[in-house]
Design an enzyme around this catalytic site. Structure first.
Site, mmCIF file in Angstrom:
data_model
loop_
_atom_site.group_PDB
_atom_site.id
_atom_site.type_symbol
_atom_site.label_atom_id
_atom_site.label_comp_id
_atom_site.label_asym_id
_atom_site.label_seq_id
_atom_site.Cartn_x
_atom_site.Cartn_y
_atom_site.Cartn_z
ATOM 1 N N SER A 1 0.822 -1.211 0.000
ATOM 2 C CA SER A 1 0.000 0.000 0.000
ATOM 3 C C SER A 1 0.854 1.258 0.000
ATOM 4 O O SER A 1 1.869 1.340 0.698
ATOM 5 C CB SER A 1 -0.912 0.011 1.235
ATOM 6 O OG SER A 1 -1.564 1.255 1.360
ATOM 7 N N CYS A 2 0.406 2.280 -0.741
ATOM 8 C CA CYS A 2 1.083 3.576 -0.702
ATOM 9 C C CYS A 2 0.902 4.242 0.650
ATOM 10 O O CYS A 2 1.584 5.221 0.960
ATOM 11 C CB CYS A 2 0.558 4.493 -1.809
ATOM 12 S SG CYS A 2 -1.196 4.906 -1.655
ATOM 13 N N SER A 3 -0.023 3.734 1.460
ATOM 14 C CA SER A 3 -0.274 4.308 2.785
ATOM 15 C C SER A 3 0.473 3.571 3.893
ATOM 16 O O SER A 3 0.306 3.888 5.067
ATOM 17 C CB SER A 3 -1.780 4.287 3.088
ATOM 18 O OG SER A 3 -2.478 5.113 2.202
ATOM 19 N N SER A 4 1.287 2.611 3.533
ATOM 20 C CA SER A 4 2.076 1.884 4.524
ATOM 21 C C SER A 4 3.168 2.777 5.106
ATOM 22 O O SER A 4 3.795 3.562 4.388
ATOM 23 C CB SER A 4 2.715 0.654 3.871
ATOM 24 O OG SER A 4 3.569 -0.011 4.765
ATOM 25 N N HIS B 1 0.974 13.658 0.221
ATOM 26 C CA HIS B 1 0.227 12.418 0.439
ATOM 27 C C HIS B 1 -0.354 12.345 1.847
ATOM 28 O O HIS B 1 -1.529 12.632 2.058
ATOM 29 C CB HIS B 1 1.131 11.212 0.151
ATOM 30 C CG HIS B 1 0.392 9.919 0.014
ATOM 31 N ND1 HIS B 1 -0.057 9.195 1.092
ATOM 32 C CD2 HIS B 1 0.046 9.195 -1.089
ATOM 33 C CE1 HIS B 1 -0.653 8.089 0.665
ATOM 34 N NE2 HIS B 1 -0.606 8.065 -0.659
#
Length: 486
Positions: free
Chosen positions: A266-269, A389
């Site tokens: 995930s890019c949110s990791s 982000h």
């Protein structure tokens, strides 16, 4: 449907160019988009009830347990990224949450009325959506975007990553079958034929009414220059602060759960944790109890030398299981049972690859003197990569959280979250469920929110006369005149 093996498909399109001539490629794309237009025109006048019936059908096509498992297994086989169990969870959780959000919204007829301003808003379809999707989520992202597109009574054509083509094609088959089952045109959802090349994707971008890109920044930039309205999302590189007031074990548990989910695809990791000096040792101990392994200096050097090759992430090691990484990095026996690997770092920038996005179970750890220093460290990390982000903080001091939101250039500041499970929508987060997160102008994105069905609508404004709202010159210019004169 006969689909070439992944290695064959990758070879056929590894240079990113079409094996067909430009005219053949354009003709192929035009035929696909033409079918989408015919289907969309027949769906454009659908009622809200019928529209929501279609959205439910698409959601069920992936949420259905046997379908979620099949697509998850295929994704791991095809891409080598992540793990099956977490991909099943991701597909069902994201689909369920997105369906919840979509069914609560209105996308047909009057969707908003402001009597005071005399404005009534009517929702209209955009037409045909072109969706570019990544190898990290070859099943979940196409369905997520298709649900949003269909909520707006649009059709959608998907251009998947070549590496994940077979997975995306299977997900599209499931969606088309569910559309047919409820009596709607299957061509509301299509996939570009193989091989998906840069030429074909570019032709699709030029032929549709809106392009939505999740994936490589090259595709995002090309979408914005295609001449078609476009929505692209930015790169992630999430830093998270642990301050002196945090519940350390709770923070460590959440960071671990988020970091290891689907092997950090995930890019949110979380990619870095910044810990204030007052609780540094205690926080490291808590992270170790949660499943982290703190690498020594020699192990750090081996990780950097192995995870990156010629300045690029090693494709064979990203999103792999922890035991595979422990062996590849030649870590000590104590690392063999770890869930993720912590590496202490102090540098930020190109010369320090650990300060960037890793797509692996490797977490950079920074030591900060105090909260002010931690904030500055996070700012520098984001300026290097991931600006716009998101970031996180584990704290009991909401003044710290508010200061981050006020001072730093990000769209999202998450407080006391397992970042992966809150950033793209969560049942305990007010953010909308999505797999595409806008990063604002900080990453040259056109949106600074989580992608939603509202981004797939045209809006007609009905405007009626209201009582005149005309202030006096004194009201508007008075402060200027009083200070600077006429």
């Amino acid at each position: 449907m006969t689909i070439a093996p992944a290695e064959t498909r990758e070879r056929r399109s590894e240079d990113g160019r079409s094996t067909e001539g430009p005219d053949e490629t354009k003709a192929m794309v035009a035929a696909v988009v033409g079918r989408a237009r015919v289907a969309q025109e027949s769906f454009a006048e659908a009622s809200q009830e019928r529209t929501d019936e279609a959205v439910r059908a698409l959601a069920w096509s992936l949420y259905k347990p046997e379908h979620a498992r099949e697509v998850a297994e295929l994704a791991v086989i095809d891409t080598g990224l992540g793990n099956v169990a977490d991909k099943i969870t991701k597909k069902q959780r994201k689909t369920f949450g997105t369906l919840r959000d979509l069914l609560r919204g209105k996308s047909v007829g009057i969707i908003e009325e402001d009597r005071e301003k005399g404005i009534v808003k009517y929702a209209k379809p955009m037409g045909v959506i072109g969706a570019v999707t990544p190898s990290t989520n070859p099943g979940a992202t196409p369905v997520n975007k298709a649900m949003m597109a269909i909520k707006g009574r649009n059709a959608i054509v998907i251009a998947p990553s070549p590496l994940g083509y077979r997975t995306t094609a299977r997900a599209v088959e499931f969606m088309r079958a569910e559309l047919a089952r409820i009596g709607l045109p299957q061509d509301l959802v299509q996939i570009l034929p193989e091989p998906v090349t840069k030429d074909a994707t570019q032709a699709l971008m030029g032929a549709v009414d809106l392009v939505v890109v999740t994936g490589s920044q090259d595709n995002v930039r090309r979408a914005y220059s295609s001449g078609t309205p476009a929505i692209g999302v930015g790169a992630g590189n999430v830093p998270v602060i642990i301050d002196e007031s945090a519940d350390l074990d709770e923070a460590a548990r959440k960071i671990c759960a988020s970091k290891i989910f689907d092997n950090s695809t995930s890019c949110s990791s979380e990619n870095a944790v910044v810990i204030v000096d007052a609780v540094y040792d205690q926080a490291i101990a808590a992270l170790e109890r949660a499943g982290g392994y703190l690498c020594d200096v020699a192990e750090k050097e081996r990780i950097v030398g192995t995870l990156w090759r010629n300045g690029k992430l090693n494709r064979d090691l990203i999103a792999r299981d922890a035991p595979i990484l422990a062996e590849a990095f030649s870590l000590s026996p104590g690392a063999r049972d770890a869930a993720f690997f912590m590496v202490e770092e102090s540098g930020i920038g190109k010369a320090y690859p650990l300060s960037g996005e890793k797509l692996a179970l490797v977490l950079a750890v920074y030591r900060a003197r105090d909260f002010a220093d931690a904030k500055e460290t996070v700012r520098r990390i984001l300026d290097h990569q991931g600006r716009g982000h998101s970031l996180g903080i584990h704290t009991r001091d909401m003044d710290h959280a508010r200061e981050l939101a006020e001072d730093l250039d990000v769209v999202r500041v998450l407080v006391n979250f397992a970042h992966t499970f809150g950033n793209g929508g969560g049942f305990d987060s007010g953010l909308g469920f999505t797999l595409s997160m806008g990063c604002g102008s900080w990453q040259k994105n056109s949106i600074s929110w989580n992608l939603s069905y509202r981004d797939f609508l045209n809006i007609t404004h009905l405007v009626t006369v209201i009582p005149e709202d005309r202030p006096s010159e004194e009201e508007l210019f008075g402060p200027h005149w009083a200070r600077y004169g006429h």
